[in-house]
Design a protein around this motif. Structure first.
Motif, PDB file in Angstrom:
ATOM      1  N   SER A 168       0.845  -1.186   0.000  1.00 25.91           N
ATOM      2  CA  SER A 168       0.000   0.000   0.000  1.00 25.91           C
ATOM      3  C   SER A 168       0.887   1.244   0.000  1.00 25.91           C
ATOM      4  O   SER A 168       2.041   1.208   0.431  1.00 25.91           O
ATOM      5  N   LYS A 169       0.337   2.345  -0.483  1.00 30.02           N
ATOM      6  CA  LYS A 169       1.151   3.527  -0.769  1.00 30.02           C
ATOM      7  C   LYS A 169       1.910   4.038   0.454  1.00 30.02           C
ATOM      8  O   LYS A 169       3.124   4.296   0.384  1.00 30.02           O
ATOM      9  N   HIS A 170       1.228   4.164   1.586  1.00 25.75           N
ATOM     10  CA  HIS A 170       1.892   4.754   2.754  1.00 25.75           C
ATOM     11  C   HIS A 170       2.976   3.840   3.314  1.00 25.75           C
ATOM     12  O   HIS A 170       4.011   4.310   3.790  1.00 25.75           O
ATOM     13  N   ILE A 171       2.773   2.503   3.232  1.00 28.13           N
ATOM     14  CA  ILE A 171       3.791   1.586   3.750  1.00 28.13           C
ATOM     15  C   ILE A 171       5.018   1.600   2.854  1.00 28.13           C
ATOM     16  O   ILE A 171       6.160   1.580   3.332  1.00 28.13           O
ATOM     17  N   VAL A 172       4.823   1.660   1.519  1.00 27.58           N
ATOM     18  CA  VAL A 172       5.959   1.724   0.607  1.00 27.58           C
ATOM     19  C   VAL A 172       6.755   3.001   0.841  1.00 27.58           C
ATOM     20  O   VAL A 172       8.000   2.985   0.874  1.00 27.58           O
ATOM     21  N   GLU A 173       6.053   4.120   1.019  1.00 23.74           N
ATOM     22  CA  GLU A 173       6.757   5.381   1.271  1.00 23.74           C
ATOM     23  C   GLU A 173       7.524   5.320   2.590  1.00 23.74           C
ATOM     24  O   GLU A 173       8.642   5.834   2.683  1.00 23.74           O
ATOM     25  N   GLN A 174       6.951   4.698   3.613  1.00 18.28           N
ATOM     26  CA  GLN A 174       7.661   4.557   4.887  1.00 18.28           C
ATOM     27  C   GLN A 174       8.890   3.672   4.732  1.00 18.28           C
ATOM     28  O   GLN A 174       9.949   3.944   5.325  1.00 18.28           O
ATOM     29  N   MET A 175       8.769   2.589   3.936  1.00 14.92           N
ATOM     30  CA  MET A 175       9.916   1.703   3.725  1.00 14.92           C
ATOM     31  C   MET A 175      11.049   2.433   3.024  1.00 14.92           C
ATOM     32  O   MET A 175      12.223   2.303   3.404  1.00 14.92           O
ATOM     33  N   VAL A 176      10.724   3.220   1.999  1.00 20.72           N
ATOM     34  CA  VAL A 176      11.755   3.984   1.287  1.00 20.72           C
ATOM     35  C   VAL A 176      12.388   5.001   2.226  1.00 20.72           C
ATOM     36  O   VAL A 176      13.608   5.228   2.200  1.00 20.72           O
ATOM     37  N   SER A 177      11.573   5.613   3.076  1.00 20.32           N
ATOM     38  CA  SER A 177      12.099   6.579   4.044  1.00 20.32           C
ATOM     39  C   SER A 177      13.032   5.915   5.049  1.00 20.32           C
ATOM     40  O   SER A 177      14.082   6.459   5.405  1.00 20.32           O
ATOM     41  N   LEU A 178      12.665   4.709   5.499  1.00 24.43           N
ATOM     42  CA  LEU A 178      13.522   3.993   6.442  1.00 24.43           C
ATOM     43  C   LEU A 178      14.847   3.596   5.801  1.00 24.43           C
ATOM     44  O   LEU A 178      15.890   3.612   6.456  1.00 24.43           O
ATOM     45  N   ILE A 179      14.808   3.230   4.513  1.00 22.50           N
ATOM     46  CA  ILE A 179      16.057   2.892   3.822  1.00 22.50           C
ATOM     47  C   ILE A 179      16.985   4.097   3.803  1.00 22.50           C
ATOM     48  O   ILE A 179      18.200   3.979   4.007  1.00 22.50           O
ATOM     49  N   GLY A 180      16.405   5.276   3.585  1.00 20.45           N
ATOM     50  CA  GLY A 180      17.225   6.483   3.552  1.00 20.45           C
ATOM     51  C   GLY A 180      17.816   6.850   4.900  1.00 20.45           C
ATOM     52  O   GLY A 180      18.807   7.581   4.963  1.00 20.45           O
ATOM     53  N   SER A 181      17.240   6.357   5.980  1.00 20.12           N
ATOM     54  CA  SER A 181      17.755   6.691   7.317  1.00 20.12           C
ATOM     55  C   SER A 181      18.884   5.776   7.775  1.00 20.12           C
ATOM     56  O   SER A 181      19.431   5.982   8.858  1.00 20.12           O
ATOM     57  N   VAL A 182      19.238   4.783   6.967  1.00 24.51           N
ATOM     58  CA  VAL A 182      20.357   3.906   7.325  1.00 24.51           C
ATOM     59  C   VAL A 182      21.656   4.704   7.263  1.00 24.51           C
ATOM     60  O   VAL A 182      21.910   5.408   6.279  1.00 24.51           O
ATOM     61  N   PRO A 183      22.499   4.654   8.301  1.00 23.82           N
ATOM     62  CA  PRO A 183      23.742   5.445   8.301  1.00 23.82           C
ATOM     63  C   PRO A 183      24.636   5.100   7.107  1.00 23.82           C
ATOM     64  O   PRO A 183      24.750   3.944   6.710  1.00 23.82           O
ATOM     65  N   ARG A 184      25.249   6.112   6.530  1.00 18.19           N
ATOM     66  CA  ARG A 184      26.248   6.048   5.465  1.00 18.19           C
ATOM     67  C   ARG A 184      25.667   5.569   4.131  1.00 18.19           C
ATOM     68  O   ARG A 184      25.690   6.278   3.141  1.00 18.19           O
ATOM     69  N   VAL A 185      25.170   4.336   4.080  1.00 12.19           N
ATOM     70  CA  VAL A 185      24.725   3.763   2.799  1.00 12.19           C
ATOM     71  C   VAL A 185      23.260   4.064   2.505  1.00 12.19           C
ATOM     72  O   VAL A 185      22.779   3.776   1.406  1.00 12.19           O
ATOM     73  N   GLY A 186      22.521   4.647   3.465  1.00  8.83           N
ATOM     74  CA  GLY A 186      21.094   4.870   3.285  1.00  8.83           C
ATOM     75  C   GLY A 186      20.737   5.711   2.071  1.00  8.83           C
ATOM     76  O   GLY A 186      19.957   5.274   1.219  1.00  8.83           O
ATOM     77  N   PRO A 187      21.292   6.913   1.937  1.00 10.98           N
ATOM     78  CA  PRO A 187      20.934   7.747   0.767  1.00 10.98           C
ATOM     79  C   PRO A 187      21.267   7.082  -0.559  1.00 10.98           C
ATOM     80  O   PRO A 187      20.523   7.220  -1.535  1.00 10.98           O
ATOM     81  N   ALA A 188      22.396   6.350  -0.614  1.00 14.76           N
ATOM     82  CA  ALA A 188      22.768   5.676  -1.859  1.00 14.76           C
ATOM     83  C   ALA A 188      21.783   4.570  -2.216  1.00 14.76           C
ATOM     84  O   ALA A 188      21.485   4.342  -3.396  1.00 14.76           O
ATOM     85  N   LEU A 189      21.271   3.868  -1.194  1.00 12.42           N
ATOM     86  CA  LEU A 189      20.292   2.810  -1.451  1.00 12.42           C
ATOM     87  C   LEU A 189      18.905   3.382  -1.738  1.00 12.42           C
ATOM     88  O   LEU A 189      18.139   2.804  -2.508  1.00 12.42           O
ATOM     89  N   GLN A 190      18.595   4.507  -1.123  1.00 12.54           N
ATOM     90  CA  GLN A 190      17.268   5.095  -1.289  1.00 12.54           C
ATOM     91  C   GLN A 190      17.067   5.636  -2.703  1.00 12.54           C
ATOM     92  O   GLN A 190      15.947   5.560  -3.249  1.00 12.54           O
ATOM     93  N   LYS A 191      18.121   6.151  -3.324  1.00  4.69           N
ATOM     94  CA  LYS A 191      17.998   6.794  -4.626  1.00  4.69           C
ATOM     95  C   LYS A 191      17.447   5.852  -5.706  1.00  4.69           C
ATOM     96  O   LYS A 191      16.491   6.207  -6.404  1.00  4.69           O
ATOM     97  N   PRO A 192      17.988   4.626  -5.883  1.00  7.14           N
ATOM     98  CA  PRO A 192      17.424   3.761  -6.943  1.00  7.14           C
ATOM     99  C   PRO A 192      15.983   3.344  -6.673  1.00  7.14           C
ATOM    100  O   PRO A 192      15.196   3.202  -7.615  1.00  7.14           O
ATOM    101  N   PHE A 193      15.629   3.158  -5.398  1.00  6.02           N
ATOM    102  CA  PHE A 193      14.238   2.819  -5.088  1.00  6.02           C
ATOM    103  C   PHE A 193      13.307   3.966  -5.465  1.00  6.02           C
ATOM    104  O   PHE A 193      12.234   3.751  -6.050  1.00  6.02           O
ATOM    105  N   SER A 194      13.700   5.183  -5.127  1.00  5.76           N
ATOM    106  CA  SER A 194      12.873   6.341  -5.472  1.00  5.76           C
ATOM    107  C   SER A 194      12.764   6.508  -6.979  1.00  5.76           C
ATOM    108  O   SER A 194      11.686   6.803  -7.510  1.00  5.76           O
TER     109      SER A 194
END
Length: 404
Positions: free
Chosen positions: A312-338
């Motif tokens: 569902s839309k809100h859970i997917v957005e929360q998952m992508v947001s949580l990926i981005g909060s991972v230290p160091r590698v989070g933003p790099a992993l979040q970009k391809p998902f977004s």
């Protein structure tokens, strides 16, 4: 069925080749020989003995083709009727006329149904291992429809291009909040896939039933393990054996509702339920009816609801947001998902357009995972057929030793 269950409460052991080999139970030397034979067969895999495995696979394939040819010859009347029917459909398909609209419509529906039923059969019949088609095909299909429904505000996708491609209907947009969730749950793909998995569970049932009625030893490792489990039912201590005994007792004593309960949940031991029903001569429609209801209705709805809620839309957005909060590698992993989600949204509003799949490494990784699993599935079929031919040779050798 209750009467049948009551009459089958006592384990009825078949007097097969195992007991006939030495008057009663096999002695230690026979058991050791069987263990050696089994270890030798299991070592016959492509990554250990590729030449021998391929040779045995081809020989077993020829034997199977010969057996199939003989069966078709004995049923040549049915074969001729089927060929005539195919010829009729071919003429209707190739002849021009106003009927072509109906023919094309029926062709599309038939191929759609056959596709999902076939994937369901592959998930439970793998000649050694099943191809996990829910994870590879049905799950992603439900997830894509769920994401599209939230983006489009509707599940009334134009057909065609749906189901080959999902495009938002004209005049709809994300502002519409009420989504017809029932359309997801009651879609035909899940039910057809579940029906295919139920059909795929029939071979163990028929194998065990034929073995019980004929008194012959079947060429099947699972059935041998089932008989050994019945012999050791009172002394079993390990968890796996007790779990198998629990499934066997539930199916044997509860009957229809026991089979239904085992089929309604993800159950890797359900092959044992089919063998149990066949061994104790449970009626076909009792077994298949309960399996069909459990897998095509109960279990499939549970799986579909899980995928729908997860994507569902809100859970997917929360998952992508949580990926981005991972230290160091989070933003790099979040970009391809977004980027992947943005590309999918663009495709929904512009048919045939969007970011090519090759530009996103997530699509590339998923394609390679699917390819690896399909290759492993094919290798497991080759290994299983080669091991089956090896067992033929072992049985032939043992029978020659007895006659000497």
């Amino acid at each position: 069925m209750a009467a049948n269950g009551a009459s089958l409460e006592k384990p009825q052991k078949r007097t097969g080749g195992k007991d006939r080999q030495n008057g009663s139970a096999p002695d230690a030397s026979v058991r050791e020989r069987r263990e050696r034979d089994k270890e030798d067969r299991l070592s016959l895999v492509l990554w250990r003995r590729p030449i021998t495995t391929l040779q045995y696979f081809l020989l077993e394939t020829l034997i199977k083709l010969k057996e199939l040819t003989l069966k078709l010859w004995h049923r040549r009347g049915t074969v001729v009727f089927f060929l005539v029917l195919c010829l009729f459909f071919y003429l209707a398909y190739s002849t021009e006329g106003t009927h072509q609209n109906y023919v094309q419509y029926l062709e599309g529906k038939f191929l759609w149904c056959a596709y999902w039923v076939g994937l369901g059969i592959l998930s439970s019949v793998g000649l050694g291992t099943g191809l996990h088609t829910f994870l590879l095909y049905l799950g992603p299909h439900i997830a894509s429809v769920t994401l599209a429904a939230y983006e489009c505000g509707s599940t009334d996708f134009p057909e065609p291009p749906y189901p080959d491609q999902i495009v938002c209907p004209q005049g709809e947009g994300p502002g519409r909040q009420r989504l017809p969730l029932d359309n997801h749950v009651q879609g035909p793909a899940g039910g057809l896939h579940g029906a295919g998995t139920a059909i795929g569970e029939l071979p163990p049932y028929f194998m065990a039933r034929a073995a019980r009625q004929s008194g012959a030893d079947p060429d099947d490792e699972d059935y041998e393990e089932f008989e050994e489990m019945l012999e050791q039912a009172q002394t079993a201590q390990d968890f796996i054996t007790r779990a198998k005994l629990g499934v066997q007792n539930m199916v044997q004593k509860v009957g229809f509702f026991g089979i239904l309960a085992c089929a309604s949940i993800p159950n890797p031991l359900f092959d044992l339920a089919g063998i149990t029903c066949g061994h104790f001569l449970v009626p076909f429609w009792t077994f298949f009816g309960a399996t069909l209801i459990g897998k095509a209705i109960v279990k499939m709805h549970i799986q579909k609801l899980f995928v729908i809620i997860t994507f569902s839309k809100h859970i997917v957005e929360q998952m992508v947001s949580l990926i981005g909060s991972v230290p160091r590698v989070g933003p790099a992993l979040q970009k391809p998902f977004s980027q992947y989600l943005d590309a999918q949204r663009n495709k929904l509003h512009h048919a045939g357009e969007g970011t090519p799949a090759g530009e996103n490494w997530l699509s590339w990784v998923f394609e390679k995972v699917v390819l690896v699993m399909v290759v492993y599935f094919v290798c497991s079929i080759v290994n299983s057929m080669a091991q089956s031919y090896s067992k033929r040779l072992q049985q032939q050798r043992h029978s020659e030793e007895k006659t000497k």
